[in-house]
Design a protein around this motif. Structure first.
Motif, short mmCIF file in Angstrom:
data_model
loop_
_atom_site.label_atom_id
_atom_site.label_comp_id
_atom_site.label_asym_id
_atom_site.label_seq_id
_atom_site.Cartn_x
_atom_site.Cartn_y
_atom_site.Cartn_z
N LEU A 1 -25.73 -31.32 8.31
CA LEU A 1 -25.69 -32.47 9.16
C LEU A 1 -24.64 -33.24 9.40
O LEU A 1 -24.20 -33.75 10.60
N LEU A 2 -23.59 -33.23 8.33
CA LEU A 2 -22.43 -33.93 8.46
C LEU A 2 -21.46 -33.08 9.45
O LEU A 2 -20.71 -33.62 10.36
N ASN B 1 -14.86 -55.19 13.22
CA ASN B 1 -15.00 -55.59 11.97
C ASN B 1 -16.55 -55.67 11.68
O ASN B 1 -17.27 -56.46 11.61
N ASN B 2 -17.24 -54.40 11.86
CA ASN B 2 -18.46 -54.08 11.52
C ASN B 2 -19.07 -52.96 10.59
O ASN B 2 -18.10 -52.23 9.86
N VAL B 3 -20.11 -52.83 10.43
CA VAL B 3 -20.76 -51.92 9.37
C VAL B 3 -20.29 -50.27 9.60
O VAL B 3 -20.56 -49.66 8.62
N PHE B 4 -19.98 -50.04 10.88
CA PHE B 4 -19.77 -48.73 11.20
C PHE B 4 -18.59 -48.21 11.00
O PHE B 4 -18.38 -47.13 11.42
N VAL B 5 -17.51 -48.77 10.44
CA VAL B 5 -16.12 -48.32 10.14
C VAL B 5 -16.58 -47.72 8.68
O VAL B 5 -16.60 -48.29 7.78
N THR B 6 -16.83 -46.35 8.71
CA THR B 6 -17.23 -45.58 7.73
C THR B 6 -16.34 -44.30 7.41
O THR B 6 -15.64 -44.22 8.53
N PRO B 7 -16.39 -43.69 6.26
CA PRO B 7 -15.57 -42.66 6.08
C PRO B 7 -15.75 -41.46 7.06
O PRO B 7 -14.66 -40.95 7.74
N VAL B 8 -16.90 -41.28 7.79
CA VAL B 8 -16.97 -40.05 8.71
C VAL B 8 -16.10 -40.37 10.09
O VAL B 8 -15.61 -39.65 10.56
N PHE C 1 -22.81 -38.01 0.15
CA PHE C 1 -23.66 -38.65 -0.79
C PHE C 1 -24.41 -39.63 -0.15
O PHE C 1 -25.70 -39.90 -0.59
N TRP C 2 -23.89 -40.27 0.74
CA TRP C 2 -24.59 -41.50 1.56
C TRP C 2 -25.75 -40.81 2.21
O TRP C 2 -27.11 -41.16 2.32
N LEU C 3 -25.53 -39.64 3.00
CA LEU C 3 -26.47 -38.91 4.01
C LEU C 3 -27.53 -38.24 3.02
O LEU C 3 -28.74 -38.33 3.48
N SER C 4 -27.38 -37.92 1.59
CA SER C 4 -28.31 -37.45 0.96
C SER C 4 -29.16 -38.41 0.49
O SER C 4 -30.43 -38.27 0.25
N CYS C 5 -28.67 -39.73 0.39
CA CYS C 5 -29.69 -40.89 -0.04
C CYS C 5 -30.70 -41.11 1.02
O CYS C 5 -31.62 -41.69 0.87
N LEU C 6 -29.91 -41.05 2.28
CA LEU C 6 -31.04 -41.32 3.53
C LEU C 6 -31.95 -40.14 3.73
O LEU C 6 -33.24 -40.49 3.97
N ILE D 1 -23.06 -41.01 11.40
CA ILE D 1 -23.08 -39.72 11.22
C ILE D 1 -23.49 -38.97 12.46
O ILE D 1 -22.88 -38.03 12.90
N LEU D 2 -24.76 -39.22 12.49
CA LEU D 2 -25.42 -38.49 13.84
C LEU D 2 -25.05 -39.32 15.21
O LEU D 2 -25.97 -40.11 15.71
N VAL D 3 -23.86 -39.43 15.61
CA VAL D 3 -23.48 -40.37 16.48
C VAL D 3 -24.07 -40.39 17.92
O VAL D 3 -24.67 -41.27 18.52
#
Length: 261
Positions: A5-6, A27-34, A71-76, A127-129
């Motif tokens: 999925l990644l 400056n929002n929540v979508f500034v993520t590692p991926v 890890f984040w994706l596995s939680c979802l 992740i799934l943009v």
């Protein structure tokens, strides 16, 4: 599964954010590692307001960010498969399919489903943009705003209820025990689906009171369910084939005509 999925997410990001395109991250929540990884690989720079900086990711940093995203994706995925698909959706599909369109229970369910949909779309968006953007456009046809310009759904603090959570953990345990008893009958070919069963729950005082106010046939996905207080605190779940006629609409087996259908 999660790494696949990644990979899909990174490819989608590459298509969504075209080549040679400057990406301005609010400056929002979508500034993520991926997203940061994707931006740095495709564009070499990330624009935070007016200043630019160029990322030179060391392998160790790249790997750490990848693991965090996995890890984040596995939680979802865990939420989708365990909490939603095999529990909430499994119980509530009967209400959605068979209750009247004006049913209060059905209306409440639709409200909850909308909250779940909006939350999941925004949680999966980094992740799934492309996939989440397409679904968001279908759900919000009159809104031209991109999902990537939004924030996560704000969950009210009043929804955090440890006592209620503890109650549902105990109820989930009872349901698991009931499912095991039903599956034994299915394995022995005594019943087909769980709707062909009726169950009797012999419970201790705490568990007996725990089920108060619950629609037992709906919760255990059976045609008939009843509870009984154990005389010696012995817990037992009896399952047998339901008697009566099968309703052609809801598929429950009832001795009398189905009042709902």
């Amino acid at each position: 599964m999660y790494f696949s999925l990644l990979k899909i997410g990174i490819v989608e990001a590459a298509y969504w954010f075209g080549p040679k395109k400057k990406i301005e991250l609010r400056n929002n929540v979508f500034v993520t590692p991926v997203l940061l990884i994707v931006f740095s690989i495709i564009h070499g720079s990330v624009n935070f307001g007016e200043s630019y900086f160029f990322w030179e990711l060391e392998f160790s940093k790249f790997f750490l960010l990848f693991i965090l995203a996995a890890f984040w994706l596995s939680c979802l995925v865990s939420i989708c498969t365990l909490d939603l698909s095999s529990f909430y959706f499994d119980i509530r599909k009967d209400v959605l399919y068979c209750d009247s369109i004006n049913s209060k229970k059905r209306k409440n369910c639709v409200i909850v489903l909308n909250i779940i949909l909006e939350s999941l779309l925004k949680w999966f968006a980094p992740i799934l943009v492309f996939t989440t953007e397409e679904i968001y456009g279908l759900v919000n046809k009159n809104n031209e705003e991109s999902i990537h310009e939004n924030y996560f759904v704000k969950i009210p603090e009043s929804w955090e209820n440890d006592k209620l959570n503890e109650k549902w953990l105990k109820l989930f345990k009872i349901k698991q025990d009931a499912n095991i008893a039903i599956e034994e009958k299915r394995a022995n070919k005594e019943i087909g689906s769980s709707l062909e069963a009726e169950i009797k729950l012999i419970l201790n005082k705490d568990q007996f009171e725990l089920l108060d106010g619950l629609d037992l046939p709906d919760y255990f996905i059976v045609s008939k369910a009843e509870k009984e207080l154990s005389k010696n605190d012995e817990i037992k779940i009896e399952v047998k084939k339901a008697r009566g006629q099968k309703c052609e609409r809801c598929w429950k087996i009832l001795e009398k005509k189905c009042e709902r259908c």
